[in-house]
Design a protein around this motif. Structure first.
Motif, PDB file in Angstrom:
ATOM      1  N   VAL A   1      20.086 -22.242 -28.683  1.00  0.00           N
ATOM      2  CA  VAL A   1      20.316 -21.148 -29.845  1.00  0.00           C
ATOM      3  C   VAL A   1      19.713 -19.966 -29.177  1.00  0.00           C
ATOM      4  O   VAL A   1      18.873 -20.045 -28.354  1.00  0.00           O
ATOM      5  CB  VAL A   1      19.745 -21.576 -31.084  1.00  0.00           C
ATOM      6  CG1 VAL A   1      20.757 -22.730 -31.621  1.00  0.00           C
ATOM      7  CG2 VAL A   1      18.278 -21.916 -31.281  1.00  0.00           C
ATOM      8  N   THR A   2      20.065 -18.708 -29.670  1.00  0.00           N
ATOM      9  CA  THR A   2      19.530 -17.564 -29.465  1.00  0.00           C
ATOM     10  C   THR A   2      18.388 -17.250 -30.299  1.00  0.00           C
ATOM     11  O   THR A   2      18.043 -17.669 -31.500  1.00  0.00           O
ATOM     12  CB  THR A   2      20.454 -16.549 -29.767  1.00  0.00           C
ATOM     13  OG1 THR A   2      20.873 -16.310 -31.188  1.00  0.00           O
ATOM     14  CG2 THR A   2      21.585 -16.639 -28.856  1.00  0.00           C
ATOM     15  N   ARG A   3      17.470 -16.284 -29.879  1.00  0.00           N
ATOM     16  CA  ARG A   3      16.359 -15.691 -30.773  1.00  0.00           C
ATOM     17  C   ARG A   3      16.829 -15.308 -32.184  1.00  0.00           C
ATOM     18  O   ARG A   3      16.272 -15.844 -33.181  1.00  0.00           O
ATOM     19  CB  ARG A   3      15.741 -14.479 -30.254  1.00  0.00           C
ATOM     20  CG  ARG A   3      14.388 -14.625 -29.213  1.00  0.00           C
ATOM     21  CD  ARG A   3      14.035 -13.552 -28.810  1.00  0.00           C
ATOM     22  NE  ARG A   3      13.548 -13.557 -27.522  1.00  0.00           N
ATOM     23  CZ  ARG A   3      12.489 -13.860 -26.907  1.00  0.00           C
ATOM     24  NH1 ARG A   3      11.418 -14.209 -27.886  1.00  0.00           N
ATOM     25  NH2 ARG A   3      11.942 -13.710 -25.835  1.00  0.00           N
ATOM     26  N   GLU A   4      17.938 -14.835 -32.343  1.00  0.00           N
ATOM     27  CA  GLU A   4      18.409 -14.338 -33.704  1.00  0.00           C
ATOM     28  C   GLU A   4      18.662 -15.541 -34.386  1.00  0.00           C
ATOM     29  O   GLU A   4      18.630 -15.306 -35.566  1.00  0.00           O
ATOM     30  CB  GLU A   4      19.596 -13.451 -33.386  1.00  0.00           C
ATOM     31  CG  GLU A   4      20.172 -12.741 -34.821  1.00  0.00           C
ATOM     32  CD  GLU A   4      19.195 -11.686 -35.254  1.00  0.00           C
ATOM     33  OE1 GLU A   4      19.267 -11.717 -36.599  1.00  0.00           O
ATOM     34  OE2 GLU A   4      18.323 -11.331 -34.581  1.00  0.00           O
ATOM     35  N   GLN A   5      19.601 -16.531 -34.087  1.00  0.00           N
ATOM     36  CA  GLN A   5      19.742 -17.750 -34.706  1.00  0.00           C
ATOM     37  C   GLN A   5      18.580 -18.514 -35.159  1.00  0.00           C
ATOM     38  O   GLN A   5      18.456 -18.879 -36.225  1.00  0.00           O
ATOM     39  CB  GLN A   5      20.520 -18.574 -33.842  1.00  0.00           C
ATOM     40  CG  GLN A   5      21.786 -18.369 -33.398  1.00  0.00           C
ATOM     41  CD  GLN A   5      22.688 -19.101 -32.581  1.00  0.00           C
ATOM     42  OE1 GLN A   5      22.378 -19.290 -31.611  1.00  0.00           O
ATOM     43  NE2 GLN A   5      23.774 -19.706 -33.004  1.00  0.00           N
ATOM     44  N   ILE A   6      17.604 -18.591 -34.408  1.00  0.00           N
ATOM     45  CA  ILE A   6      16.300 -19.027 -34.420  1.00  0.00           C
ATOM     46  C   ILE A   6      15.589 -18.305 -35.865  1.00  0.00           C
ATOM     47  O   ILE A   6      14.916 -18.787 -36.786  1.00  0.00           O
ATOM     48  CB  ILE A   6      15.242 -19.071 -33.391  1.00  0.00           C
ATOM     49  CG1 ILE A   6      15.872 -20.400 -32.596  1.00  0.00           C
ATOM     50  CG2 ILE A   6      13.563 -19.171 -34.116  1.00  0.00           C
ATOM     51  CD1 ILE A   6      14.549 -20.691 -31.508  1.00  0.00           C
ATOM     52  N   ARG A   7      15.627 -16.792 -35.727  1.00  0.00           N
ATOM     53  CA  ARG A   7      15.047 -16.176 -36.869  1.00  0.00           C
ATOM     54  C   ARG A   7      15.482 -16.095 -38.092  1.00  0.00           C
ATOM     55  O   ARG A   7      15.087 -16.470 -39.240  1.00  0.00           O
ATOM     56  CB  ARG A   7      15.412 -14.583 -36.210  1.00  0.00           C
ATOM     57  CG  ARG A   7      14.375 -13.783 -37.192  1.00  0.00           C
ATOM     58  CD  ARG A   7      14.694 -12.160 -36.964  1.00  0.00           C
ATOM     59  NE  ARG A   7      13.777 -11.557 -37.809  1.00  0.00           N
ATOM     60  CZ  ARG A   7      13.562 -11.075 -39.069  1.00  0.00           C
ATOM     61  NH1 ARG A   7      14.669 -11.769 -39.584  1.00  0.00           N
ATOM     62  NH2 ARG A   7      12.938 -10.447 -39.683  1.00  0.00           N
ATOM     63  N   ASN A   8      17.106 -16.407 -38.249  1.00  0.00           N
ATOM     64  CA  ASN A   8      17.847 -16.711 -39.288  1.00  0.00           C
ATOM     65  C   ASN A   8      17.441 -17.982 -39.800  1.00  0.00           C
ATOM     66  O   ASN A   8      17.393 -17.857 -41.133  1.00  0.00           O
ATOM     67  CB  ASN A   8      19.406 -16.498 -39.269  1.00  0.00           C
ATOM     68  CG  ASN A   8      19.711 -15.109 -38.642  1.00  0.00           C
ATOM     69  OD1 ASN A   8      19.158 -14.101 -38.901  1.00  0.00           O
ATOM     70  ND2 ASN A   8      20.808 -14.870 -38.110  1.00  0.00           N
ATOM     71  N   TYR A   9      17.328 -19.065 -39.152  1.00  0.00           N
ATOM     72  CA  TYR A   9      17.087 -20.339 -39.682  1.00  0.00           C
ATOM     73  C   TYR A   9      15.652 -20.358 -40.191  1.00  0.00           C
ATOM     74  O   TYR A   9      15.491 -20.650 -41.369  1.00  0.00           O
ATOM     75  CB  TYR A   9      16.915 -21.326 -38.423  1.00  0.00           C
ATOM     76  CG  TYR A   9      16.423 -22.603 -38.945  1.00  0.00           C
ATOM     77  CD1 TYR A   9      17.227 -23.574 -39.546  1.00  0.00           C
ATOM     78  CD2 TYR A   9      15.222 -22.832 -38.641  1.00  0.00           C
ATOM     79  CE1 TYR A   9      16.820 -24.683 -39.880  1.00  0.00           C
ATOM     80  CE2 TYR A   9      14.679 -24.209 -38.939  1.00  0.00           C
ATOM     81  CZ  TYR A   9      15.244 -24.990 -39.624  1.00  0.00           C
ATOM     82  OH  TYR A   9      14.724 -26.153 -40.320  1.00  0.00           O
ATOM     83  N   ILE A  10      14.571 -19.481 -39.497  1.00  0.00           N
ATOM     84  CA  ILE A  10      13.091 -19.602 -40.166  1.00  0.00           C
ATOM     85  C   ILE A  10      13.256 -18.937 -41.506  1.00  0.00           C
ATOM     86  O   ILE A  10      12.689 -18.892 -42.514  1.00  0.00           O
ATOM     87  CB  ILE A  10      12.261 -18.859 -39.176  1.00  0.00           C
ATOM     88  CG1 ILE A  10      12.131 -19.818 -37.916  1.00  0.00           C
ATOM     89  CG2 ILE A  10      10.857 -18.533 -39.609  1.00  0.00           C
ATOM     90  CD1 ILE A  10      11.379 -19.174 -36.877  1.00  0.00           C
ATOM     91  N   ALA A  11      14.041 -17.702 -41.383  1.00  0.00           N
ATOM     92  CA  ALA A  11      14.201 -17.048 -42.746  1.00  0.00           C
ATOM     93  C   ALA A  11      14.812 -17.825 -43.844  1.00  0.00           C
ATOM     94  O   ALA A  11      14.219 -17.533 -44.939  1.00  0.00           O
ATOM     95  CB  ALA A  11      15.010 -15.634 -42.376  1.00  0.00           C
ATOM     96  N   GLN A  12      15.661 -18.449 -43.722  1.00  0.00           N
ATOM     97  CA  GLN A  12      16.515 -19.238 -44.689  1.00  0.00           C
ATOM     98  C   GLN A  12      15.532 -20.402 -45.077  1.00  0.00           C
ATOM     99  O   GLN A  12      15.357 -20.529 -46.363  1.00  0.00           O
ATOM    100  CB  GLN A  12      17.637 -20.048 -43.909  1.00  0.00           C
ATOM    101  CG  GLN A  12      18.586 -20.709 -45.121  1.00  0.00           C
ATOM    102  CD  GLN A  12      18.986 -19.888 -46.300  1.00  0.00           C
ATOM    103  OE1 GLN A  12      19.189 -18.876 -46.360  1.00  0.00           O
ATOM    104  NE2 GLN A  12      18.837 -20.642 -47.336  1.00  0.00           N
TER     105      GLN A  12
END
Length: 199
Positions: free
Chosen positions: A43-54
């Protein structure tokens, strides 16, 4: 716009291919038998960030995060206008090169970190996968009937085992174990303080 991957596709494939072998090693280190293979995805950085935020919103409702933010600002521990949630999400996303998701039962690998840098994080996260196979992590950590102290204690147990397994994985080529390293607690504390000082 999605992040451009930093890894060549063959490196990402190598990271995915390494999961099974690292899982075997971590199983031996933790004495937790493998009940099933762990699927991986890059996954990309943005996908990881979105996962962490959720996940943060699920575990700590926005109103509680805001209350903590207000309290820390009022006590002078954070400057006025500080956005605590954004800071925490950004920090975790920057540090995370791999993560295990108990909901999907998959490990997600970053598309920017070389395999050698990811391997310790993969070992740590696969420890969580094995923990989850033996004791549901979500039920163990996020039981809403527990007090905050009880949840924190359980989180510490889960993360502590992950860190110890990661250290044993890193030391395995030398034949040593984390328990053999003198002053390990002081080394970890010093490293933690140095990392915290960056922020």
């Amino acid at each position: 716009a999605q992040d451009k991957p930093d890894l060549h596709p063959s490196e990402a494939a190598q990271a995915l291919a390494a999961v099974d072998g690292i899982l075997q090693q971590v199983s031996q280190i933790t004495n937790l038998p493998i009940k099933k293979k762990v699927q991986g995805e890059v996954v990309t950085r943005e996908q990881i960030r979105n996962y962490i935020a959720q996940r943060m919103k699920e575990s700590l409702p926005p109103e509680q995060m805001h209350a903590q933010e207000v309290a820390l600002i009022k006590f002078g521990l954070l400057p006025p206008g500080f956005q605590l949630e954004k800071f925490v999400v950004d920090l975790l996303a920057e540090q995370a090169t791999a993560f295990y998701d108990p909901k999907t039962k998959k490990i997600f690998l970053s598309d920017w970190a070389p395999l050698d840098l990811q391997k310790p994080a993969i070992a740590h996260e696969l420890t969580h996968a094995l923990q989850d196979q033996h004791t549901s992590l979500d039920a163990f950590i996020d039981d809403k009937t527990m007090s905050q102290d009880e949840q924190s204690a359980r989180q510490a147990v889960v993360e502590g085992e992950g860190v110890l397994a990661m250290m044993d994985y890193m030391l395995a080529p030398t034949g040593a174990k984390a328990a053999d390293v003198p002053n390990l607690a002081q080394m970890v504390e010093s490293a933690t303080q140095a990392e915290t000082a960056k922020y």
